[in-house]
Motif scaffolding. Structure first.
Motif, PDB file in Angstrom:
ATOM      1  N   ILE A   1       0.835  -1.204   0.000  1.00 34.75           N
ATOM      2  CA  ILE A   1       0.000   0.000   0.000  1.00 34.75           C
ATOM      3  C   ILE A   1       0.872   1.258   0.000  1.00 34.75           C
ATOM      4  O   ILE A   1       0.629   2.204  -0.757  1.00 34.75           O
ATOM      5  N   ALA A   2       1.898   1.258   0.851  1.00 38.86           N
ATOM      6  CA  ALA A   2       2.785   2.424   0.940  1.00 38.86           C
ATOM      7  C   ALA A   2       3.458   2.719  -0.391  1.00 38.86           C
ATOM      8  O   ALA A   2       3.554   3.879  -0.810  1.00 38.86           O
ATOM      9  N   THR A   3       3.906   1.684  -1.075  1.00 38.33           N
ATOM     10  CA  THR A   3       4.589   1.878  -2.358  1.00 38.33           C
ATOM     11  C   THR A   3       3.681   2.523  -3.389  1.00 38.33           C
ATOM     12  O   THR A   3       4.057   3.496  -4.060  1.00 38.33           O
ATOM     13  N   LEU A   4       2.485   1.996  -3.538  1.00 38.88           N
ATOM     14  CA  LEU A   4       1.565   2.496  -4.560  1.00 38.88           C
ATOM     15  C   LEU A   4       1.113   3.927  -4.260  1.00 38.88           C
ATOM     16  O   LEU A   4       1.087   4.788  -5.155  1.00 38.88           O
ATOM     17  N   VAL A   5       0.766   4.180  -3.014  1.00 33.79           N
ATOM     18  CA  VAL A   5       0.260   5.509  -2.648  1.00 33.79           C
ATOM     19  C   VAL A   5       1.380   6.546  -2.692  1.00 33.79           C
ATOM     20  O   VAL A   5       1.177   7.674  -3.150  1.00 33.79           O
ATOM     21  N   PHE A   6       2.578   6.168  -2.246  1.00 35.77           N
ATOM     22  CA  PHE A   6       3.679   7.121  -2.261  1.00 35.77           C
ATOM     23  C   PHE A   6       4.094   7.452  -3.690  1.00 35.77           C
ATOM     24  O   PHE A   6       4.437   8.592  -3.988  1.00 35.77           O
ATOM     25  N   TRP A   7       4.055   6.460  -4.569  1.00 35.72           N
ATOM     26  CA  TRP A   7       4.353   6.727  -5.983  1.00 35.72           C
ATOM     27  C   TRP A   7       3.317   7.669  -6.584  1.00 35.72           C
ATOM     28  O   TRP A   7       3.661   8.610  -7.309  1.00 35.72           O
ATOM     29  N   ALA A   8       2.047   7.450  -6.265  1.00 33.85           N
ATOM     30  CA  ALA A   8       0.971   8.238  -6.874  1.00 33.85           C
ATOM     31  C   ALA A   8       0.976   9.688  -6.377  1.00 33.85           C
ATOM     32  O   ALA A   8       0.948  10.625  -7.181  1.00 33.85           O
ATOM     33  N   VAL A   9       1.004   9.874  -5.058  1.00 32.11           N
ATOM     34  CA  VAL A   9       0.867  11.240  -4.532  1.00 32.11           C
ATOM     35  C   VAL A   9       1.843  11.581  -3.417  1.00 32.11           C
ATOM     36  O   VAL A   9       2.235  12.741  -3.258  1.00 32.11           O
TER      37      VAL A   9
ATOM     38  N   VAL B   1      -0.175   7.447   4.315  1.00 33.28           N
ATOM     39  CA  VAL B   1       0.940   7.621   3.377  1.00 33.28           C
ATOM     40  C   VAL B   1       0.644   8.724   2.362  1.00 33.28           C
ATOM     41  O   VAL B   1       1.555   9.412   1.908  1.00 33.28           O
ATOM     42  N   GLY B   2      -0.620   8.912   2.029  1.00 32.42           N
ATOM     43  CA  GLY B   2      -0.969   9.905   1.024  1.00 32.42           C
ATOM     44  C   GLY B   2      -1.213  11.301   1.558  1.00 32.42           C
ATOM     45  O   GLY B   2      -1.042  12.285   0.819  1.00 32.42           O
ATOM     46  N   GLY B   3      -1.591  11.412   2.849  1.00 37.96           N
ATOM     47  CA  GLY B   3      -1.990  12.725   3.324  1.00 37.96           C
ATOM     48  C   GLY B   3      -1.467  13.174   4.668  1.00 37.96           C
ATOM     49  O   GLY B   3      -1.618  14.346   5.030  1.00 37.96           O
ATOM     50  N   ILE B   4      -0.879  12.257   5.454  1.00 37.52           N
ATOM     51  CA  ILE B   4      -0.334  12.638   6.769  1.00 37.52           C
ATOM     52  C   ILE B   4       1.187  12.668   6.723  1.00 37.52           C
ATOM     53  O   ILE B   4       1.804  13.714   6.936  1.00 37.52           O
ATOM     54  N   TYR B   5       1.781  11.527   6.446  1.00 39.18           N
ATOM     55  CA  TYR B   5       3.244  11.435   6.394  1.00 39.18           C
ATOM     56  C   TYR B   5       3.875  12.484   5.466  1.00 39.18           C
ATOM     57  O   TYR B   5       4.863  13.124   5.852  1.00 39.18           O
TER      58      TYR B   5
END
Length: 461
Positions: free
Chosen positions: A80-88, A168-172
């Motif tokens: 999940i972290a990989t996909l979301v971090f790549w996207a946004v 991963v997409g909005g807090i970190y």
């Protein structure tokens, strides 16, 4: 005639000298860039391997009936972290933008020859963008892995998908941008070399919020308020997990130099190792004095707490200070775990907030005390610490950074998790918790031989 031939040859050689010099210089530069890129990639792989450490540690300190779920969620979490971090997430963290958030570089495409123009905050490192992304995504994956420890053994699987994506997409990325991406804390000169606040405090605070909203595991507390110990099922797994995490931390901290050229990354590795060793010894001795038994679990968490603490300061402090920082972190952790377990009545099965939150706070503050002038000058971030005549200036910046990061992560995590609780729900049912997550969520036990008839009844279902 021979004299003319010699003159012509010498002239031709002279004309080629600048070209040869430039070529040699270019070759050396390319070689240095290649070596740096390899080191950053190797460091990223070391940090990625920390997921194995988390899997073994968390499975070891929790119960057998949840072992498969606890270990397996690390794979899901990193995916999940990989996909979301790549996207946004990568764009929000390091993309060009404003003092609050990045606004460029979403759905990263490293084949774009101008991709570096979108990430000015990463221009200090002369390595390919692909290496930069891989190094940063494994950091985000570690932060996400941390928070699950606080909600272990009782959270629904859907929480990993929903909150993992939003974290991963909005807090970190917000805190990452503030400190590392050219945001307002970066402008203040906050010193967090490898992420005591950016990675560990964030994960620890989210874990605390999750543990508070979920409530304690069944049987953790008695009606009179006394606490019951819920022991983990495999101390050997936990030991192996910590050794792997210790090993991976050399990539975490030393890799944050983003270069193998020179002698600085071994220095960072040394301070990291010294702190971890001091944390192990200090935690064991503290536990022995307070609880009258040298508990192995506290020693293991002492290693991790010290590693978390030195993560911010590993490049800013002298070796003696690294020992002090690690020892204090190991001792603090013991008292923090006891406080949350026995006084605050917050059931944090792996001590996620004490290890990553409390130690993250101390580690970030420590540069305000111990940052050495020559190392600060070398890195060009912030000012020397209080004990080197720097006054309270850097300590104040560190405090502001901690307070702002804590408040943001706590409030946003609470809002999101509370919304999940009121909609799809955070916690599994009482019956599912008693059976265990392996069977109730996945229909398969991590230890089928321990079930009635070797787990044959599961197949019958």
């Amino acid at each position: 005639m021979k004299q003319w031939k010699w003159a012509f040859s010498l002239g031709a050689a002279a004309l080629t000298l600048p070209t040869g010099a430039f070529a040699a210089e270019a070759t050396v530069k390319d070689a240095i860039q290649a070596i740096d890129a390899v080191w950053v990639l190797v460091a990223a792989l070391l940090v990625f391997f920390m997921q194995a450490g988390f899997a073994l540690l968390e499975a070891g300190v929790t119960r057998m009936k949840n072992a498969g779920h606890i270990a397996g969620k690390n794979v899901l979490s990193f995916a999940i972290a990989t996909l979301v971090f790549w996207a946004v997430g990568f764009g929000f963290s390091f993309g060009n933008g404003n003092s609050f958030i990045g606004t460029t570089g979403f759905f990263l495409d490293i084949s774009d020859s101008n991709i570096g123009d979108l990430f000015s905050s990463l221009s200090f490192a002369d390595v390919p963008m692909g290496a930069k992304f891989l190094f940063q995504v494994v950091f985000a994956g570690v932060s996400l892995a941390i928070l699950w420890g606080g909600i272990a053994e009782r959270a629904k699987l859907i929480v990993y998908f929903v909150f993992g994506t939003l974290f991963v997409g909005g807090i970190y990325p917000v805190i990452a941008h503030w400190v590392w991406g050219g945001g307002w804390l970066s402008a203040l000169g906050m010193q967090d070399f490898a992420g005591s606040t950016v990675v560990h405090l964030q994960g620890g605070v989210a874990a605390l919020v999750g543990a508070m909203l979920l409530g304690p595991r069944i049987g953790k507390y008695n009606k009179d308020g006394t606490t019951n110990l819920i022991p983990g099922h495999n101390t050997v797994y936990a030991v192996l997990g910590v050794i792997i995490l210790w090993f991976g931390w050399f990539g975490f901290n030393a890799g944050s130099t983003f270069g193998a050229n020179g002698t600085f990354f071994p220095y960072v590795a040394m301070t990291t190792n010294l702190a971890a060793a001091a944390g192990a010894v200090a935690a064991l001795l503290t536990c022995w004095l307070v609880l009258k038994k040298p508990d192995i679990g506290y020693m293991l968490n002492g290693v991790l707490a010290a590693l978390v603490a030195i993560t911010a300061s590993c490049a800013y402090v002298k070796p003696w200070a690294a020992v002090v920082i690690g020892a204090i972190a190991g001792s603090f952790m013991v008292f923090s775990v006891l406080f949350f377990d026995r006084v605050a009545k917050v059931d944090d099965p792996v001590g996620a907030f004490s290890v990553h939150g409390v130690a993250g706070i101390w580690g970030t503050l420590s540069t305000g005390f111990f940052a050495a002038p020559d190392l600060v000058e070398k890195l060009g971030v912030g000012k020397p610490g209080l004990f080197y005549g720097g006054g309270f200036s850097q300590l104040w910046v560190q405090f502001v950074g901690i307070a702002a990061s804590f408040a943001f992560v706590f409030v946003v995590s609470f809002v999101i998790l509370y919304a999940i609780k009121k909609t799809v729900g955070l916690r599994i049912s009482r019956e599912e918790e008693i059976i265990g997550l392996d069977v109730s969520e996945h229909g398969a036990s991590g230890y089928p031989e321990q079930l009635p008839h070797g787990g044959e009844y599961l197949q019958a279902k």
